[in-house]
Design a protein around this motif. Structure first.
Motif, PDB file in Angstrom:
ATOM      1  N   ASP A   1      85.220  35.700  78.114  1.00 44.29           N
ATOM      2  CA  ASP A   1      84.652  34.882  79.197  1.00 44.29           C
ATOM      3  C   ASP A   1      85.635  33.823  79.705  1.00 44.29           C
ATOM      4  N   GLN A   2      86.682  33.545  78.953  1.00 40.75           N
ATOM      5  CA  GLN A   2      87.674  32.550  79.394  1.00 40.75           C
ATOM      6  C   GLN A   2      88.733  33.169  80.312  1.00 40.75           C
ATOM      7  N   ASP A   3      88.687  34.476  80.482  1.00 41.47           N
ATOM      8  CA  ASP A   3      89.740  35.145  81.242  1.00 41.47           C
ATOM      9  C   ASP A   3      89.917  34.627  82.676  1.00 41.47           C
TER      10      ASP A   3
ATOM     11  N   VAL B   1      93.392  21.970  84.357  1.00 42.12           N
ATOM     12  CA  VAL B   1      93.515  21.324  83.039  1.00 42.12           C
ATOM     13  C   VAL B   1      93.604  22.380  81.943  1.00 42.12           C
ATOM     14  N   GLN B   2      92.787  23.409  82.061  1.00 46.79           N
ATOM     15  CA  GLN B   2      92.810  24.462  81.037  1.00 46.79           C
ATOM     16  C   GLN B   2      94.059  25.341  81.162  1.00 46.79           C
ATOM     17  N   ALA B   3      94.644  25.373  82.361  1.00 49.49           N
ATOM     18  CA  ALA B   3      95.853  26.185  82.559  1.00 49.49           C
ATOM     19  C   ALA B   3      97.100  25.502  81.990  1.00 49.49           C
TER      20      ALA B   3
ATOM     21  N   LEU C   1     100.965  32.802  74.042  1.00 46.26           N
ATOM     22  CA  LEU C   1      99.952  33.825  73.769  1.00 46.26           C
ATOM     23  C   LEU C   1      98.627  33.123  73.524  1.00 46.26           C
ATOM     24  N   ILE C   2      97.601  33.550  74.257  1.00 43.65           N
ATOM     25  CA  ILE C   2      96.302  32.876  74.196  1.00 43.65           C
ATOM     26  C   ILE C   2      95.223  33.798  73.636  1.00 43.65           C
ATOM     27  N   PRO C   3      94.800  33.613  72.401  1.00 43.65           N
ATOM     28  CA  PRO C   3      93.621  34.327  71.917  1.00 43.65           C
ATOM     29  C   PRO C   3      92.364  33.597  72.398  1.00 43.65           C
ATOM     30  N   CYS C   4      91.429  34.311  72.984  1.00 44.01           N
ATOM     31  CA  CYS C   4      90.197  33.663  73.468  1.00 44.01           C
ATOM     32  C   CYS C   4      89.104  34.715  73.631  1.00 44.01           C
ATOM     33  N   ALA C   5      87.858  34.254  73.787  1.00 41.58           N
ATOM     34  CA  ALA C   5      86.787  35.188  74.115  1.00 41.58           C
ATOM     35  C   ALA C   5      86.959  35.603  75.583  1.00 41.58           C
TER      36      ALA C   5
ATOM     37  N   TYR D   1      89.997  31.699  83.867  1.00 44.18           N
ATOM     38  CA  TYR D   1      90.964  30.600  83.858  1.00 44.18           C
ATOM     39  C   TYR D   1      92.397  31.116  83.783  1.00 44.18           C
ATOM     40  N   PHE D   2      92.559  32.169  82.983  1.00 45.13           N
ATOM     41  CA  PHE D   2      93.926  32.598  82.714  1.00 45.13           C
ATOM     42  C   PHE D   2      94.430  33.626  83.726  1.00 45.13           C
ATOM     43  N   ARG D   3      93.516  34.261  84.441  1.00 43.86           N
ATOM     44  CA  ARG D   3      93.964  35.048  85.599  1.00 43.86           C
ATOM     45  C   ARG D   3      94.566  34.094  86.612  1.00 43.86           C
TER      46      ARG D   3
ATOM     47  N   ILE E   1      96.087  23.409  70.232  1.00 46.31           N
ATOM     48  CA  ILE E   1      94.639  23.589  70.403  1.00 46.31           C
ATOM     49  C   ILE E   1      94.101  22.506  71.327  1.00 46.31           C
ATOM     50  N   GLN E   2      93.577  22.939  72.457  1.00 48.16           N
ATOM     51  CA  GLN E   2      93.041  21.996  73.448  1.00 48.16           C
ATOM     52  C   GLN E   2      91.546  21.780  73.223  1.00 48.16           C
ATOM     53  N   LEU E   3      91.140  20.526  73.088  1.00 47.69           N
ATOM     54  CA  LEU E   3      89.714  20.202  73.001  1.00 47.69           C
ATOM     55  C   LEU E   3      89.294  19.643  74.356  1.00 47.69           C
ATOM     56  N   THR E   4      88.503  20.436  75.082  1.00 53.26           N
ATOM     57  CA  THR E   4      88.184  20.063  76.462  1.00 53.26           C
ATOM     58  C   THR E   4      86.931  19.184  76.525  1.00 53.26           C
ATOM     59  N   ASP E   5      87.064  17.965  76.010  1.00 52.36           N
ATOM     60  CA  ASP E   5      85.948  17.011  76.106  1.00 52.36           C
ATOM     61  C   ASP E   5      85.649  16.679  77.573  1.00 52.36           C
ATOM     62  N   ASP E   6      86.703  16.687  78.412  1.00 49.30           N
ATOM     63  CA  ASP E   6      86.501  16.451  79.850  1.00 49.30           C
ATOM     64  C   ASP E   6      85.613  17.540  80.462  1.00 49.30           C
ATOM     65  N   GLU E   7      85.917  18.796  80.107  1.00 52.57           N
ATOM     66  CA  GLU E   7      85.124  19.916  80.632  1.00 52.57           C
ATOM     67  C   GLU E   7      83.649  19.762  80.273  1.00 52.57           C
ATOM     68  N   LYS E   8      83.389  19.437  79.003  1.00 52.65           N
ATOM     69  CA  LYS E   8      81.990  19.415  78.558  1.00 52.65           C
ATOM     70  C   LYS E   8      81.204  18.275  79.187  1.00 52.65           C
ATOM     71  N   THR E   9      81.846  17.128  79.415  1.00 53.66           N
ATOM     72  CA  THR E   9      81.097  16.048  80.060  1.00 53.66           C
ATOM     73  C   THR E   9      80.841  16.385  81.534  1.00 53.66           C
TER      74      THR E   9
ATOM     75  N   LEU F   1     101.407  29.846  70.318  1.00 57.22           N
ATOM     76  CA  LEU F   1      99.993  30.174  70.481  1.00 57.22           C
ATOM     77  C   LEU F   1      99.261  28.998  71.116  1.00 57.22           C
ATOM     78  N   TYR F   2      98.295  29.335  71.973  1.00 58.35           N
ATOM     79  CA  TYR F   2      97.458  28.301  72.587  1.00 58.35           C
ATOM     80  C   TYR F   2      96.020  28.795  72.554  1.00 58.35           C
ATOM     81  N   THR F   3      95.122  27.966  72.041  1.00 64.99           N
ATOM     82  CA  THR F   3      93.701  28.273  72.172  1.00 64.99           C
ATOM     83  C   THR F   3      92.950  26.959  72.347  1.00 64.99           C
ATOM     84  N   GLY F   4      91.642  27.008  72.445  1.00 65.08           N
ATOM     85  CA  GLY F   4      90.915  25.766  72.707  1.00 65.08           C
ATOM     86  C   GLY F   4      89.445  25.865  72.368  1.00 65.08           C
ATOM     87  N   ARG F   5      88.791  24.723  72.585  1.00 66.78           N
ATOM     88  CA  ARG F   5      87.382  24.653  72.242  1.00 66.78           C
ATOM     89  C   ARG F   5      86.745  23.570  73.105  1.00 66.78           C
ATOM     90  N   GLY F   6      85.631  23.908  73.721  1.00 65.45           N
ATOM     91  CA  GLY F   6      84.883  22.928  74.497  1.00 65.45           C
ATOM     92  C   GLY F   6      83.832  22.308  73.595  1.00 65.45           C
ATOM     93  N   PRO F   7      83.989  21.036  73.226  1.00 68.86           N
ATOM     94  CA  PRO F   7      83.083  20.439  72.235  1.00 68.86           C
ATOM     95  C   PRO F   7      81.729  20.087  72.835  1.00 68.86           C
TER      96      PRO F   7
HETATM   97  N1  TRP Z   1      86.839  26.324  77.991  1.00 71.96           N
HETATM   98  C1  TRP Z   1      86.833  26.577  76.577  1.00 71.96           C
HETATM   99  C2  TRP Z   1      85.401  26.354  76.039  1.00 71.96           C
HETATM  100  O1  TRP Z   1      84.515  25.963  76.731  1.00 71.96           O
HETATM  101  C3  TRP Z   1      87.801  25.705  75.818  1.00 71.96           C
HETATM  102  C4  TRP Z   1      89.239  26.108  75.991  1.00 71.96           C
HETATM  103  C5  TRP Z   1      90.239  25.351  76.558  1.00 71.96           C
HETATM  104  C6  TRP Z   1      89.839  27.330  75.577  1.00 71.96           C
HETATM  105  N2  TRP Z   1      91.414  25.999  76.511  1.00 71.96           N
HETATM  106  C7  TRP Z   1      91.232  27.227  75.920  1.00 71.96           C
HETATM  107  C8  TRP Z   1      89.375  28.466  74.918  1.00 71.96           C
HETATM  108  C9  TRP Z   1      92.109  28.256  75.617  1.00 71.96           C
HETATM  109  C10 TRP Z   1      90.259  29.500  74.635  1.00 71.96           C
HETATM  110  C11 TRP Z   1      91.632  29.392  74.985  1.00 71.96           C
HETATM  111  O2  TRP Z   1      85.162  26.567  74.862  1.00 71.96           O
END
Ligand code: TRP
Length: 409
Positions: free
Chosen positions: A251-253, A223-225, A245-249, A255-257, A133-141, A98-104
């Motif tokens: 709106d993240q699709d 980076v998110q891929a 397998l990536i569970p996400c909202a 990136y994954f397309r 679990i990826q924390l995209t601190d780079d994305e948010k800055t 499983l892979y998911t993430g969060r933009g802090p």
């Molecule tokens: N871009 C997502 C956000 O802003 C963070 C994220 C990175 C993410 N990798 C992911 C979310 C994978 C869901 C699945 O929150």
């Protein structure tokens, strides 16, 4: 649904502005003019994903031997890509991760942020698989007015909220982009492999970038891929190639397309996806809950008093203006935010159905419905805070240290 596209340059998969004149859905914006929120069936068509239907839910139950999670049962996770492949492979002994993430972007997470993580926890438990679990601190800055240092700090504050959800330390790796990417040559190499496959023209089409977009943003989708390639985690998978397998909202699709287009070209299988609907703002389902709008948002760090006030003051009601009208006409659960939140958090199906009936008939008043939600969320949030307060830096360090995880495949 067979709208799957393999050639991202030929079929622009677009920011979704053109999805419907009334809905805007992309990684940065979610706005609908409808009181009931985004038209998700249209989104499935537009994105070319597949609906999570009864047949898939039955497959889930058959393969896991468990009743399927209420977020799936209730169609909150409503769309997928390749979930049948994951289940078929799993059944024949082929594992996944499983892979998911969060933009802090805020110190505390809010209720909506918990949703994909709650499903991940359930998936991790029933399939007994590792989770990254990826924390995209780079994305948010890059996207927000937040310094590198602030974003990096928030990443670990958020990590504590995530750990408090209850992930098994033996099966979970959490990483900040700023820390892990410099530490792991294989991650960086995979990033460049992906970057080599995607043109500026393609990311323009997918993400709406233009000539004045800073180059950090243009490069970020790679980076998110990258976590969707198992070899980006040598300590965990030791060079093995596993499907992800990536569970996400939803709106993240985008990136994954892009990721799914690139993967087969560099020798990896396409990641599978489970897409969730948005968690509505307190003011109504026209937009999602956002950490930068304090009044529309219930934070995991809110006090019982704040929680109560926010729900009573701001939660959009589907009830009638007077008690007499309400008793006569009844309430509208489809637009009522308190009811919508119960759908996300109240596990008991029968109870939920009873509340739906009573509110619709007018027997249950708005104040009573709101009180029910407050009584459900108060202890839930208090328990979350209690667990979070026990996450020391030492415990955090265990989760963020690249290491072998326990799984039997
Ligand atoms: N871009 C997502 C956000 O802003 C963070 C994220 C990175 C993410 N990798 C992911 C979310 C994978 C869901 C699945 O929150």
């Amino acid at each position: 649904m067979s709208g799957e596209t393999n050639h991202i340059d030929k079929v622009p998969i677009g920011t979704v502005q053109e999805n419907d004149e009334t809905d805007i859905v992309d990684p940065w914006t979610v706005v609908s003019k409808s009181e009931t929120g985004v038209d998700y069936d249209k989104l499935i068509k537009k994105f070319g994903s597949s609906k999570i239907d009864e047949e898939l839910l039955d497959r889930f139950e058959k393969v896991t031997g468990k009743k399927v999670h209420h977020l799936l049962r209730r169609g909150i996770f409503f769309s997928h890509r390749d979930m049948h492949t994951i289940l078929n492979n799993f059944e024949s002994g082929k594992q996944f991760y499983l892979y998911t993430g969060r933009g802090p972007s805020s110190t505390s997470m809010h209720l909506g942020h918990l949703i994909p993580f709650q499903l991940c926890k359930w998936l991790q438990d029933v399939f007994d698989v590792p989770l990254v679990i990826q924390l995209t601190d780079d994305e948010k800055t890059l996207w927000k007015d937040i310094s590198l240092e602030e974003a990096h700090k928030m990443a670990y504050e958020n990590a504590k909220d995530i750990i408090a959800i209850g992930f098994d330390v033996k099966k979970t790796f959490i990483f900040s982009d700023f820390d892990y990417i410099g530490q792991c040559p294989e991650f960086y190499r995979n990033m460049v492999r992906i970057q080599k496959c995607v043109t500026f023209n393609q990311v323009k089409g997918i993400f709406g970038f233009d000539d004045s977009t800073v180059i950090g943003k243009i490069a970020f989708p790679a980076v998110q891929a990258t976590p969707a390639l198992s070899t980006s985690f040598p300590e965990i998978f030791n060079g093995r190639k596993l499907q992800c397998l990536i569970p996400c909202a939803i709106d993240q699709d985008p990136y994954f397309r892009m990721t799914r287009d690139v993967c087969p070209r560099i020798g990896f299988s396409k990641p599978a996806l489970l897409h969730s609907k948005f968690f509505p703002a307190l003011q109504g389902a026209q937009t999602k809950m956002s950490a930068s709008e304090a009044n529309s948002t219930i934070f995991c760090s809110d006090t019982p008093k704040q929680l109560k006030n926010k729900i009573n003051k701001h939660a959009f009601s589907g009830g009638q203006a007077t008690v007499e009208d309400h008793r006569r006409i009844g309430g509208n659960c489809d637009v009522d935010i308190a009811f919508q939140y119960l759908r996300f958090f109240l596990e008991d199906d029968e109870r939920l159905e009873q509340i739906r009936k009573d509110y619709t008939s007018g027997e249950l008043l708005t104040g009573e419905l709101k009180k029910f939600l407050i009584d459900l969320l108060s202890p839930m949030i208090a328990e979350h805070q209690e667990r979070r307060s026990k996450i020391t830096d030492e415990i955090l360090k265990q989760y963020i240290t690249p290491r072998k995880l326990e799984f039997n495949f």
